[in-house]
Design an enzyme around this catalytic site. Structure first.
Site, short mmCIF file in Angstrom:
data_model
loop_
_atom_site.label_atom_id
_atom_site.label_comp_id
_atom_site.label_asym_id
_atom_site.label_seq_id
_atom_site.Cartn_x
_atom_site.Cartn_y
_atom_site.Cartn_z
N LYS A 77 0.68 -1.22 -0.19
CA LYS A 77 -0.08 -0.24 0.10
C LYS A 77 0.83 1.27 -0.16
CE LYS A 77 -3.97 -2.11 2.37
NZ LYS A 77 -4.72 -2.36 3.52
N TYR A 107 -12.19 -2.31 -3.30
CA TYR A 107 -12.87 -2.20 -1.99
C TYR A 107 -14.37 -2.38 -1.72
CZ TYR A 107 -8.42 -1.94 0.47
OH TYR A 107 -6.93 -2.43 0.95
N PHE A 111 -15.68 3.73 7.28
CA PHE A 111 -14.07 4.01 6.95
C PHE A 111 -13.88 4.15 5.18
CE2 PHE A 111 -14.23 -0.47 8.00
CZ PHE A 111 -13.78 -1.11 6.67
N ARG A 147 -1.94 -14.43 3.65
CA ARG A 147 -2.75 -13.59 4.79
C ARG A 147 -2.13 -14.04 6.04
NH1 ARG A 147 -6.89 -10.15 3.64
NH2 ARG A 147 -7.92 -10.88 5.54
N THR A 163 -5.47 -7.81 10.34
CA THR A 163 -5.69 -6.36 9.82
C THR A 163 -5.30 -5.44 10.57
OG1 THR A 163 -7.77 -7.49 8.71
CG2 THR A 163 -7.66 -4.93 8.92
N ARG A 183 2.59 -7.02 9.02
CA ARG A 183 1.74 -5.87 9.71
C ARG A 183 2.29 -5.83 11.22
NH1 ARG A 183 -3.87 -7.46 7.22
NH2 ARG A 183 -3.86 -5.99 5.31
N ASN A 204 -1.81 0.02 6.96
CA ASN A 204 -1.47 -1.40 7.57
C ASN A 204 -0.57 -2.11 6.35
OD1 ASN A 204 -3.52 -2.21 5.77
ND2 ASN A 204 -4.70 -3.28 7.28
N HIS A 241 -1.89 -5.19 1.26
CA HIS A 241 -3.08 -5.96 0.98
C HIS A 241 -2.89 -7.20 0.35
CE1 HIS A 241 -7.19 -6.97 -0.69
NE2 HIS A 241 -6.33 -7.47 -1.74
N GLU A 297 -9.61 -9.72 -8.29
CA GLU A 297 -8.47 -8.74 -7.85
C GLU A 297 -7.52 -8.68 -8.85
OE1 GLU A 297 -7.54 -9.24 -3.80
OE2 GLU A 297 -9.63 -8.49 -2.93
P1 RTP Z 1 -7.03 -5.64 3.08
O1 RTP Z 1 -8.36 -5.98 2.36
O2 RTP Z 1 -6.53 -4.24 2.68
O3 RTP Z 1 -5.99 -6.75 2.60
O4 RTP Z 1 -7.20 -5.79 4.53
P2 RTP Z 1 -8.04 -6.96 5.36
O5 RTP Z 1 -8.49 -7.77 4.35
O6 RTP Z 1 -6.98 -7.38 6.28
O7 RTP Z 1 -9.04 -6.21 6.20
P3 RTP Z 1 -10.58 -5.87 5.40
O8 RTP Z 1 -11.56 -6.13 6.60
O9 RTP Z 1 -10.82 -6.03 4.10
O10 RTP Z 1 -10.39 -4.16 5.67
C1 RTP Z 1 -9.76 -3.41 4.56
C2 RTP Z 1 -8.98 -2.56 4.93
O11 RTP Z 1 -9.96 -1.28 5.66
C3 RTP Z 1 -9.04 -0.76 6.49
N1 RTP Z 1 -10.21 -0.80 7.87
N2 RTP Z 1 -10.19 0.33 8.39
N3 RTP Z 1 -10.86 1.92 10.45
C4 RTP Z 1 -11.36 0.50 10.72
O12 RTP Z 1 -11.94 0.16 11.68
C5 RTP Z 1 -10.72 -0.31 9.47
N4 RTP Z 1 -11.05 -1.48 9.48
C6 RTP Z 1 -10.45 -1.79 8.21
C7 RTP Z 1 -7.82 -1.39 6.77
O13 RTP Z 1 -7.04 -0.70 6.27
C8 RTP Z 1 -7.94 -2.67 6.22
O14 RTP Z 1 -6.85 -3.17 5.55
MG MG Z 2 -9.63 -7.40 2.85
#
Ligand code: RTP
Ligand code: MG
Length: 148
Positions: free
Chosen positions: A9, A49, A57, A85, A91, A102, A112, A115, A126
């Site tokens: 990122k 996303y 967010f 992962r 996350t 991370r 973080n 992705h 994707e």
């Molecule tokens: P990613 O998609 O970026 O790989 O991350 P992830 O699967 O671990 O998490 P996901 O639930 O898909 O969330 C996507 C991104 O959104 C941001 N986020 N912010 N402020 C918050 O509570 C919050 N929760 C999620 C994070 O940057 C996350 O990577």
């Molecule tokens: Mg995700």
């Protein structure tokens, strides 16, 4: 062989972590099938996303991922989706275990570092969103006669 989409990122690029992140996946034994430094448009960010559209967010997430270059990659190997992962960690970097990407480099959930696709369906979606088929390379690592 299974493929996944990983992306350093904007925070990871700004902090010069591309090399270290690529190294982790190379050393683990996975195979790089494609990679590029690129800017993510608003449209691409919203598609990528899309599952988080209704989350509070979402705006910040799109703003962040479009804020500067990202390093997009496709990696290949047995169980690469789940393994990557695990290597990324949770996350929220405050909950991510040490020795995960991370856990070692991140501090806050909104920035973080990396992705990674979370399922075979997301990986397929994707990879298609970010890469043209012509940008992905199929090759074997079998000819080691030229390595001393
Ligand atoms: P990613 O998609 O970026 O790989 O991350 P992830 O699967 O671990 O998490 P996901 O639930 O898909 O969330 C996507 C991104 O959104 C941001 N986020 N912010 N402020 C918050 O509570 C919050 N929760 C999620 C994070 O940057 C996350 O990577
Ligand atoms: Mg995700």
């Amino acid at each position: 062989m299974e493929k996944t989409f990983l992306m350093v990122k904007p925070d990871g690029v700004q902090r010069n972590l591309i090399g270290k992140i690529v190294q982790r996946f190379e050393e683990k034994g996975f195979k790089l099938a494609g990679a590029k430094l690129m800017l993510v448009s608003n449209e691409l960010a919203e598609q990528h996303y899309g599952e988080h559209k209704e989350r509070p967010f979402f705006g910040e997430l799109v703003e962040f991922i479009t804020s500067g270059p990202v390093f997009a990659m496709v990696w290949e190997g047995e169980d690469v989706i789940a393994t990557a992962r695990n290597m990324m960690g949770k996350t929220n970097p405050s909950e991510a275990a040490p020795s995960t990407i991370r856990g070692d480099y991140g501090i806050t959930v909104g920035k973080n570092i990396i992705h990674g696709s979370d399922s075979p369906e997301s990986a397929e979606r994707e990879i298609k969103l970010f890469f043209d088929e012509s940008e992905l390379i199929t090759y074997e690592k079998v000819d080691t006669t030229w390595i001393y």
